[in-house]
Design a protein around this motif. Sequence first.
Motif, PDB file in Angstrom:
ATOM      1  N   ASP A  28     143.182 -33.169  28.084  1.00  0.00           N
ATOM      2  CA  ASP A  28     143.314 -31.650  27.578  1.00  0.00           C
ATOM      3  C   ASP A  28     141.878 -31.293  27.000  1.00  0.00           C
ATOM      4  O   ASP A  28     141.822 -30.069  26.952  1.00  0.00           O
ATOM      5  N   VAL A  29     141.576 -32.206  26.008  1.00  0.00           N
ATOM      6  CA  VAL A  29     140.331 -31.859  25.170  1.00  0.00           C
ATOM      7  C   VAL A  29     139.558 -33.184  25.278  1.00  0.00           C
ATOM      8  O   VAL A  29     139.953 -34.160  25.269  1.00  0.00           O
ATOM      9  N   LEU A  30     138.196 -32.627  25.742  1.00  0.00           N
ATOM     10  CA  LEU A  30     137.243 -33.936  25.604  1.00  0.00           C
ATOM     11  C   LEU A  30     136.086 -33.622  24.764  1.00  0.00           C
ATOM     12  O   LEU A  30     135.462 -32.459  24.901  1.00  0.00           O
ATOM     13  N   CYS A  31     135.919 -34.533  23.942  1.00  0.00           N
ATOM     14  CA  CYS A  31     134.646 -34.764  22.880  1.00  0.00           C
ATOM     15  C   CYS A  31     133.473 -35.354  23.721  1.00  0.00           C
ATOM     16  O   CYS A  31     133.650 -36.509  24.087  1.00  0.00           O
ATOM     17  N   LEU A  32     132.282 -34.698  23.965  1.00  0.00           N
ATOM     18  CA  LEU A  32     131.025 -35.320  24.697  1.00  0.00           C
ATOM     19  C   LEU A  32     129.933 -35.399  23.638  1.00  0.00           C
ATOM     20  O   LEU A  32     129.975 -34.747  22.712  1.00  0.00           O
ATOM     21  N   GLN A  33     129.171 -36.850  23.841  1.00  0.00           N
ATOM     22  CA  GLN A  33     128.158 -36.663  23.110  1.00  0.00           C
ATOM     23  C   GLN A  33     126.858 -37.273  23.859  1.00  0.00           C
ATOM     24  O   GLN A  33     127.196 -37.750  25.007  1.00  0.00           O
ATOM     25  N   ARG A  48     134.467 -25.106  34.226  1.00  0.00           N
ATOM     26  CA  ARG A  48     135.638 -23.948  34.476  1.00  0.00           C
ATOM     27  C   ARG A  48     136.510 -23.868  35.714  1.00  0.00           C
ATOM     28  O   ARG A  48     137.587 -23.457  35.509  1.00  0.00           O
ATOM     29  N   GLU A  49     135.688 -24.366  36.690  1.00  0.00           N
ATOM     30  CA  GLU A  49     136.549 -24.494  37.983  1.00  0.00           C
ATOM     31  C   GLU A  49     137.786 -25.622  37.756  1.00  0.00           C
ATOM     32  O   GLU A  49     138.615 -25.439  38.649  1.00  0.00           O
ATOM     33  N   LEU A  50     137.453 -26.387  36.819  1.00  0.00           N
ATOM     34  CA  LEU A  50     138.672 -27.458  36.729  1.00  0.00           C
ATOM     35  C   LEU A  50     139.642 -26.868  35.632  1.00  0.00           C
ATOM     36  O   LEU A  50     140.520 -27.544  35.293  1.00  0.00           O
ATOM     37  N   GLY A  51     139.416 -25.898  35.028  1.00  0.00           N
ATOM     38  CA  GLY A  51     140.130 -25.295  33.812  1.00  0.00           C
ATOM     39  C   GLY A  51     139.565 -25.354  32.425  1.00  0.00           C
ATOM     40  O   GLY A  51     140.534 -25.089  31.641  1.00  0.00           O
ATOM     41  N   TYR A  52     138.409 -25.881  32.291  1.00  0.00           N
ATOM     42  CA  TYR A  52     138.037 -26.380  30.852  1.00  0.00           C
ATOM     43  C   TYR A  52     137.137 -25.129  30.523  1.00  0.00           C
ATOM     44  O   TYR A  52     135.931 -24.621  30.992  1.00  0.00           O
ATOM     45  N   GLU A  53     137.315 -24.661  29.225  1.00  0.00           N
ATOM     46  CA  GLU A  53     136.362 -23.988  28.335  1.00  0.00           C
ATOM     47  C   GLU A  53     135.361 -25.035  27.695  1.00  0.00           C
ATOM     48  O   GLU A  53     135.844 -25.865  27.301  1.00  0.00           O
ATOM     49  N   ALA A  66     129.451 -31.537  22.809  1.00  0.00           N
ATOM     50  CA  ALA A  66     130.275 -30.544  23.540  1.00  0.00           C
ATOM     51  C   ALA A  66     131.816 -30.869  23.194  1.00  0.00           C
ATOM     52  O   ALA A  66     132.092 -31.791  22.892  1.00  0.00           O
ATOM     53  N   LEU A  67     132.556 -29.728  23.224  1.00  0.00           N
ATOM     54  CA  LEU A  67     134.017 -29.737  23.389  1.00  0.00           C
ATOM     55  C   LEU A  67     134.437 -29.019  24.622  1.00  0.00           C
ATOM     56  O   LEU A  67     134.119 -27.970  24.906  1.00  0.00           O
ATOM     57  N   LEU A  68     135.296 -29.826  25.320  1.00  0.00           N
ATOM     58  CA  LEU A  68     135.933 -29.223  26.617  1.00  0.00           C
ATOM     59  C   LEU A  68     137.208 -29.144  26.412  1.00  0.00           C
ATOM     60  O   LEU A  68     138.039 -29.990  25.991  1.00  0.00           O
ATOM     61  N   SER A  69     137.876 -27.988  26.802  1.00  0.00           N
ATOM     62  CA  SER A  69     139.354 -27.928  26.312  1.00  0.00           C
ATOM     63  C   SER A  69     140.159 -26.834  27.514  1.00  0.00           C
ATOM     64  O   SER A  69     139.744 -25.972  28.005  1.00  0.00           O
ATOM     65  N   LYS A  70     141.054 -27.558  27.770  1.00  0.00           N
ATOM     66  CA  LYS A  70     142.176 -26.670  28.605  1.00  0.00           C
ATOM     67  C   LYS A  70     143.177 -26.013  27.787  1.00  0.00           C
ATOM     68  O   LYS A  70     144.188 -25.365  28.327  1.00  0.00           O
ATOM     69  N   VAL A  71     143.278 -26.340  26.719  1.00  0.00           N
ATOM     70  CA  VAL A  71     144.354 -25.756  25.837  1.00  0.00           C
ATOM     71  C   VAL A  71     143.773 -24.784  24.737  1.00  0.00           C
ATOM     72  O   VAL A  71     144.572 -24.531  23.737  1.00  0.00           O
ATOM     73  N   GLY A  72     142.867 -24.056  24.925  1.00  0.00           N
ATOM     74  CA  GLY A  72     142.181 -23.219  23.983  1.00  0.00           C
ATOM     75  C   GLY A  72     141.011 -23.501  23.231  1.00  0.00           C
ATOM     76  O   GLY A  72     140.904 -25.070  23.192  1.00  0.00           O
ATOM     77  N   LEU A  73     140.248 -22.681  22.771  1.00  0.00           N
ATOM     78  CA  LEU A  73     139.006 -23.164  22.129  1.00  0.00           C
ATOM     79  C   LEU A  73     138.654 -21.989  21.277  1.00  0.00           C
ATOM     80  O   LEU A  73     138.136 -20.889  21.645  1.00  0.00           O
ATOM     81  N   VAL A  95     129.929 -30.179  16.915  1.00  0.00           N
ATOM     82  CA  VAL A  95     130.620 -29.048  17.084  1.00  0.00           C
ATOM     83  C   VAL A  95     132.071 -29.173  16.949  1.00  0.00           C
ATOM     84  O   VAL A  95     132.604 -30.207  17.008  1.00  0.00           O
ATOM     85  N   SER A  96     132.530 -28.197  16.531  1.00  0.00           N
ATOM     86  CA  SER A  96     134.097 -28.254  16.225  1.00  0.00           C
ATOM     87  C   SER A  96     135.114 -26.866  16.641  1.00  0.00           C
ATOM     88  O   SER A  96     134.417 -25.922  16.677  1.00  0.00           O
ATOM     89  N   ALA A  97     136.165 -27.066  16.818  1.00  0.00           N
ATOM     90  CA  ALA A  97     137.105 -25.790  17.129  1.00  0.00           C
ATOM     91  C   ALA A  97     138.423 -26.410  17.046  1.00  0.00           C
ATOM     92  O   ALA A  97     138.781 -27.537  17.062  1.00  0.00           O
ATOM     93  N   THR A  98     139.429 -25.058  17.333  1.00  0.00           N
ATOM     94  CA  THR A  98     140.671 -25.401  17.429  1.00  0.00           C
ATOM     95  C   THR A  98     141.158 -25.359  18.739  1.00  0.00           C
ATOM     96  O   THR A  98     140.972 -24.340  19.428  1.00  0.00           O
ATOM     97  N   CYS A  99     141.907 -26.261  18.945  1.00  0.00           N
ATOM     98  CA  CYS A  99     142.337 -26.571  20.529  1.00  0.00           C
ATOM     99  C   CYS A  99     143.776 -26.833  20.541  1.00  0.00           C
ATOM    100  O   CYS A  99     143.932 -27.754  20.204  1.00  0.00           O
ATOM    101  N   GLY A 100     144.394 -25.994  20.980  1.00  0.00           N
ATOM    102  CA  GLY A 100     145.937 -25.991  20.854  1.00  0.00           C
ATOM    103  C   GLY A 100     146.306 -26.133  19.633  1.00  0.00           C
ATOM    104  O   GLY A 100     145.834 -25.302  18.737  1.00  0.00           O
ATOM    105  N   GLY A 101     147.329 -27.096  19.150  1.00  0.00           N
ATOM    106  CA  GLY A 101     147.600 -27.303  17.736  1.00  0.00           C
ATOM    107  C   GLY A 101     146.738 -28.065  16.842  1.00  0.00           C
ATOM    108  O   GLY A 101     147.218 -28.413  15.710  1.00  0.00           O
ATOM    109  N   ALA A 102     145.745 -28.537  17.250  1.00  0.00           N
ATOM    110  CA  ALA A 102     144.744 -29.432  16.494  1.00  0.00           C
ATOM    111  C   ALA A 102     143.328 -28.772  16.229  1.00  0.00           C
ATOM    112  O   ALA A 102     142.974 -28.120  17.172  1.00  0.00           O
TER     113      ALA A 102
END
Length: 259
Positions: A28-33, A48-53, A66-73, A95-102
């Motif tokens: 659902d959420v992937l942190c990349l370095q 985006r084609e896989l559903g990731y912001e 980077a932060l990749l998320s399918k549950v909100g960003l 980089v930081s963000a709220t993804c779903g409930g986390a």
Amino acid sequence: MRIATWNVNSITARLPRLLAWLESTGTDVLCLQETKCSLEQFPFDELRELGYEAAVNATGRWNGVALLSKVGLEDVVTGLPGGPEYEGVLEPRAVSATCGGARVWSVYVPNGREVGHEHFAYKLEWFGALRAAVAEDAAGLRPFAVLGDYNVAPTDEDVWDLSQFEGATHVTPEERAALAALRDAGLTDVVPRPLKYDRPYTYWDYRQLGFPKNRGMRIDLVYGNEPFAKAVTDSYVDREERKGKGASDHAPVVVDLDV
């Protein structure tokens, strides 16, 4: 929710593997370095084609997160607030963000190069700024975690042979004290299980058959606050992704949460 962290060592070089891994794991959420690309080169369309912001902090050839998320960003923060410069440059390491409930951070801590080098002092200063920046969220009631390549092995057991690191970075008391200070802000080391052998190493050098001989280190870490740690149902190092031609020298660390 499935959250993971992965130093891909060039998203351009690893893109086919990255896309296949995302599809096969249902992350659902992937942190990349270490994306090693500019913002213009980042593969927003393919993801985006896989559903990731994607929230990206990248400026060019080196570093990059980077932060990749399918549950909100939401509430994206690019960079480390109050973070130090190195040679007059604010490097793209957080980089930081709220993804779903986390609330989630992706971090790429400076390497440090050599003990006594100015990059080593920069690394310790960067850790101090990170602790200050995350303290409020770490003490909060919302699940919160800082995931990424910390470039520090927390304990002697997190390197394959401590004698090989005598006088080197990644294992010094100063670096481990910086990690301890981060934990003291209210974070727990979510230690994953290995898929093979007895230690959950996350990095193996390309040289001297480091991976086949399991000469590894655990330096890709997940530090979560109490609500995050309590929600963890499983965590593992996906060692299989380190195999084969074109692999990164790091393996993904995966965390499953009941949130």
